[in-house]
Write a protein that holds these residues in place. Sequence first.
Motif, PDB file in Angstrom:
ATOM      1  N   LEU A 163     -47.385  54.268 -15.740  1.00  0.00           N
ATOM      2  CA  LEU A 163     -46.750  52.958 -15.861  1.00  0.00           C
ATOM      3  C   LEU A 163     -46.114  52.773 -17.232  1.00  0.00           C
ATOM      4  CD1 LEU A 163     -49.533  50.849 -14.125  1.00  0.00           C
ATOM      5  CD2 LEU A 163     -47.272  51.344 -13.219  1.00  0.00           C
ATOM      6  N   LEU A 164     -46.811  53.204 -18.269  1.00  0.00           N
ATOM      7  CA  LEU A 164     -46.328  53.022 -19.646  1.00  0.00           C
ATOM      8  C   LEU A 164     -45.129  53.920 -19.934  1.00  0.00           C
ATOM      9  CD1 LEU A 164     -47.295  51.575 -22.409  1.00  0.00           C
ATOM     10  CD2 LEU A 164     -48.166  53.830 -22.991  1.00  0.00           C
ATOM     11  N   VAL A 165     -45.288  55.240 -19.670  1.00  0.00           N
ATOM     12  CA  VAL A 165     -44.264  56.215 -20.058  1.00  0.00           C
ATOM     13  C   VAL A 165     -43.134  56.284 -19.029  1.00  0.00           C
ATOM     14  CG1 VAL A 165     -43.824  58.641 -20.588  1.00  0.00           C
ATOM     15  CG2 VAL A 165     -45.937  57.560 -21.361  1.00  0.00           C
ATOM     16  N   CYS A 166     -43.484  56.355 -17.739  1.00  0.00           N
ATOM     17  CA  CYS A 166     -42.455  56.583 -16.720  1.00  0.00           C
ATOM     18  C   CYS A 166     -41.775  55.283 -16.309  1.00  0.00           C
ATOM     19  CB  CYS A 166     -43.062  57.269 -15.507  1.00  0.00           C
ATOM     20  SG  CYS A 166     -43.707  58.905 -15.912  1.00  0.00           S
ATOM     21  N   THR A 167     -42.526  54.379 -15.673  1.00  0.00           N
ATOM     22  CA  THR A 167     -41.925  53.135 -15.203  1.00  0.00           C
ATOM     23  C   THR A 167     -41.404  52.304 -16.373  1.00  0.00           C
ATOM     24  OG1 THR A 167     -43.598  53.162 -13.469  1.00  0.00           O
ATOM     25  CG2 THR A 167     -42.295  51.157 -13.685  1.00  0.00           C
ATOM     26  N   GLY A 168     -42.208  52.194 -17.428  1.00  0.00           N
ATOM     27  CA  GLY A 168     -41.812  51.358 -18.555  1.00  0.00           C
ATOM     28  C   GLY A 168     -40.785  52.003 -19.460  1.00  0.00           C
ATOM     29  N   MET A 169     -41.235  53.012 -20.225  1.00  0.00           N
ATOM     30  CA  MET A 169     -40.395  53.550 -21.298  1.00  0.00           C
ATOM     31  C   MET A 169     -39.148  54.277 -20.786  1.00  0.00           C
ATOM     32  SD  MET A 169     -42.069  55.383 -24.575  1.00  0.00           S
ATOM     33  CE  MET A 169     -41.534  57.029 -24.217  1.00  0.00           C
ATOM     34  N   LEU A 170     -39.335  55.303 -19.944  1.00  0.00           N
ATOM     35  CA  LEU A 170     -38.182  56.094 -19.501  1.00  0.00           C
ATOM     36  C   LEU A 170     -37.305  55.300 -18.530  1.00  0.00           C
ATOM     37  CD1 LEU A 170     -39.939  59.542 -19.204  1.00  0.00           C
ATOM     38  CD2 LEU A 170     -38.237  58.865 -20.896  1.00  0.00           C
ATOM     39  N   GLY A 171     -37.923  54.426 -17.735  1.00  0.00           N
ATOM     40  CA  GLY A 171     -37.145  53.575 -16.840  1.00  0.00           C
ATOM     41  C   GLY A 171     -36.224  52.649 -17.618  1.00  0.00           C
ATOM     42  N   ALA A 172     -36.716  52.110 -18.722  1.00  0.00           N
ATOM     43  CA  ALA A 172     -35.920  51.176 -19.528  1.00  0.00           C
ATOM     44  C   ALA A 172     -34.989  51.899 -20.485  1.00  0.00           C
ATOM     45  CB  ALA A 172     -36.846  50.249 -20.316  1.00  0.00           C
ATOM     46  N   PHE A 173     -35.336  53.126 -20.866  1.00  0.00           N
ATOM     47  CA  PHE A 173     -34.472  53.906 -21.766  1.00  0.00           C
ATOM     48  C   PHE A 173     -33.169  54.268 -21.050  1.00  0.00           C
ATOM     49  CE2 PHE A 173     -33.213  58.046 -23.729  1.00  0.00           C
ATOM     50  CZ  PHE A 173     -32.894  57.553 -24.987  1.00  0.00           C
ATOM     51  N   THR A 174     -33.271  54.562 -19.760  1.00  0.00           N
ATOM     52  CA  THR A 174     -32.069  54.840 -18.971  1.00  0.00           C
ATOM     53  C   THR A 174     -31.572  53.543 -18.346  1.00  0.00           C
ATOM     54  OG1 THR A 174     -33.337  55.327 -16.985  1.00  0.00           O
ATOM     55  CG2 THR A 174     -32.836  57.179 -18.436  1.00  0.00           C
ATOM     56  N   THR A 175     -30.309  53.523 -17.966  1.00  0.00           N
ATOM     57  CA  THR A 175     -29.718  52.293 -17.445  1.00  0.00           C
ATOM     58  C   THR A 175     -28.669  52.600 -16.395  1.00  0.00           C
ATOM     59  OG1 THR A 175     -28.466  50.312 -18.015  1.00  0.00           O
ATOM     60  CG2 THR A 175     -28.061  52.256 -19.366  1.00  0.00           C
ATOM     61  N   TYR A 176     -28.579  51.723 -15.419  1.00  0.00           N
ATOM     62  CA  TYR A 176     -27.545  51.862 -14.400  1.00  0.00           C
ATOM     63  C   TYR A 176     -26.469  50.787 -14.574  1.00  0.00           C
ATOM     64  CZ  TYR A 176     -26.340  54.333 -10.122  1.00  0.00           C
ATOM     65  OH  TYR A 176     -25.749  55.160  -9.205  1.00  0.00           O
ATOM     66  N   GLY A 226     -44.031  49.619 -22.415  1.00  0.00           N
ATOM     67  CA  GLY A 226     -43.131  50.766 -22.370  1.00  0.00           C
ATOM     68  C   GLY A 226     -41.674  50.331 -22.299  1.00  0.00           C
ATOM     69  N   GLY A 227     -41.412  49.269 -21.543  1.00  0.00           N
ATOM     70  CA  GLY A 227     -40.050  48.757 -21.397  1.00  0.00           C
ATOM     71  C   GLY A 227     -39.464  48.279 -22.713  1.00  0.00           C
ATOM     72  N   ALA A 228     -40.292  47.645 -23.544  1.00  0.00           N
ATOM     73  CA  ALA A 228     -39.823  47.174 -24.852  1.00  0.00           C
ATOM     74  C   ALA A 228     -39.374  48.360 -25.711  1.00  0.00           C
ATOM     75  CB  ALA A 228     -40.936  46.392 -25.557  1.00  0.00           C
ATOM     76  N   VAL A 229     -40.182  49.404 -25.737  1.00  0.00           N
ATOM     77  CA  VAL A 229     -39.868  50.590 -26.545  1.00  0.00           C
ATOM     78  C   VAL A 229     -38.599  51.278 -26.022  1.00  0.00           C
ATOM     79  CG1 VAL A 229     -40.702  52.880 -27.236  1.00  0.00           C
ATOM     80  CG2 VAL A 229     -42.286  50.944 -27.157  1.00  0.00           C
ATOM     81  N   GLY A 230     -38.527  51.463 -24.715  1.00  0.00           N
ATOM     82  CA  GLY A 230     -37.380  52.142 -24.123  1.00  0.00           C
ATOM     83  C   GLY A 230     -36.072  51.387 -24.340  1.00  0.00           C
ATOM     84  N   ALA A 231     -36.119  50.068 -24.171  1.00  0.00           N
ATOM     85  CA  ALA A 231     -34.904  49.255 -24.323  1.00  0.00           C
ATOM     86  C   ALA A 231     -34.428  49.249 -25.772  1.00  0.00           C
ATOM     87  CB  ALA A 231     -35.168  47.832 -23.829  1.00  0.00           C
ATOM     88  N   VAL A 232     -35.358  49.087 -26.713  1.00  0.00           N
ATOM     89  CA  VAL A 232     -34.974  49.070 -28.136  1.00  0.00           C
ATOM     90  C   VAL A 232     -34.369  50.418 -28.525  1.00  0.00           C
ATOM     91  CG1 VAL A 232     -35.892  49.018 -30.494  1.00  0.00           C
ATOM     92  CG2 VAL A 232     -36.550  47.237 -28.864  1.00  0.00           C
ATOM     93  N   ALA A 233     -34.969  51.517 -28.073  1.00  0.00           N
ATOM     94  CA  ALA A 233     -34.444  52.853 -28.390  1.00  0.00           C
ATOM     95  C   ALA A 233     -33.035  53.024 -27.831  1.00  0.00           C
ATOM     96  CB  ALA A 233     -35.380  53.923 -27.827  1.00  0.00           C
TER      97      ALA A 233
END
Lengths: 160, 124
Positions: free
Chosen positions: A73-86, A17-24
Motif C-alpha cells: 500500500l505504501l510503496v506500490c499503491t501510494g508512492m509509485l501510483g502517485a509518482f506516475t500520472t495519466y 506514499g502518495g504524498a512522497v510520490g506526488a512531491v517527487a
Amino acid sequence: MGSRLPPSRNLGYVAAGGAVGAVARVALATWFPALPGGLPWVTLVENLVGAFLLALVLTLLTERLALDPAVRLLVCTGMLGAFTTYSTLAVELDRLLSAGALAVAGTYGALTLVGGLSAALAGLRLGQVLSAPHRHATNRPPRGTRRRRGLGRRPEGGGR
Amino acid sequence: MIWFAIAVAGALGASTRYLVDHLVSTRLSGVFPWGTFTINVSGSFLAGIVTGLLLAGRVSAATATVVAGGFLGAYTTFSTAMYETARLLEDGATRAAFGNLLLPLAASVAAAALGWGLALVMAS
C-alpha cells in the motif's frame, strides 16, 4: 470480496506514499520544465521509471516476499501510483495537439505506450527471475524474510 | 508552503484512487481493469478543466500545480495501468491487453479535451 470500505489504516499507508510520490513528481517537473511544443521528457521518464519499478516490486511482493500488505500500500499503491500520472499525460497530448505539433504528440504517445509496456514487462521479468530460486521452497519462508513483520500473511489483502 | 500543499494534495489524490478503485473493482468483474480506467479518464477530464481555467486566467499557476499536479496527478496512475496491461499480456489475453493500452489513452485525451473546452465555455 464485499464492497465495504477498506480499513482506515490502509488509507493512511496509501496517503503517506502518495504524498512522497506526488512531491517527487512535481519537483522533477519544476526543476526540468518542458519546452513549449517540445516532447514532455520529464513526464515520460517518470512514467517509464515508475512502470518498471511498480511491476518489479509487485512481482517480488507476490512471488517471493511475504511482506506485510502495508509495504504494498505504501510503496506500490501510494508512492509509485502517485509518482506516475495519466492526467498530465492526457493534458500534455492535448496541448501538443492544440498547438498543431502532431508529430511530437504522436511520438510522445507512442514512446509512452510502447516504452511503458516494455518497462512493465521488463520489471515483471526481472521480478520473476529474482524470485525463481524460491518458487519451489513453498513450505519454507524464503531467506531474508524471517525477521520481517507479517510473515505468512498473504501479500494482497486490500488494495493493489 | 506550496510543497506542503502538494504533499497533502498527493496524499488525498492517492487515497481517492484507492477508494475509487476499491468501489469500482468490487462491482465490476472480468479481465478488463475498469477501476484504473475510470480513475484515469475521470482524472484527465478534471485536469482538462483545470488547464482550461488556468489558460483563461481563472485560477493561478500555484492552484493549478496543487490541484492538477498534486491531487489529479496522484489520483491518476500510469504505472498501475501498464502493470495491468503487462499482466493481461502474460495471461495470454492479448486483445484485452492492447485494448487496455490504447482505449484508456484515447478516452483520457478526449476527456481532457472535453474538460478543457468546457472550462473555456464556463470562463467566457
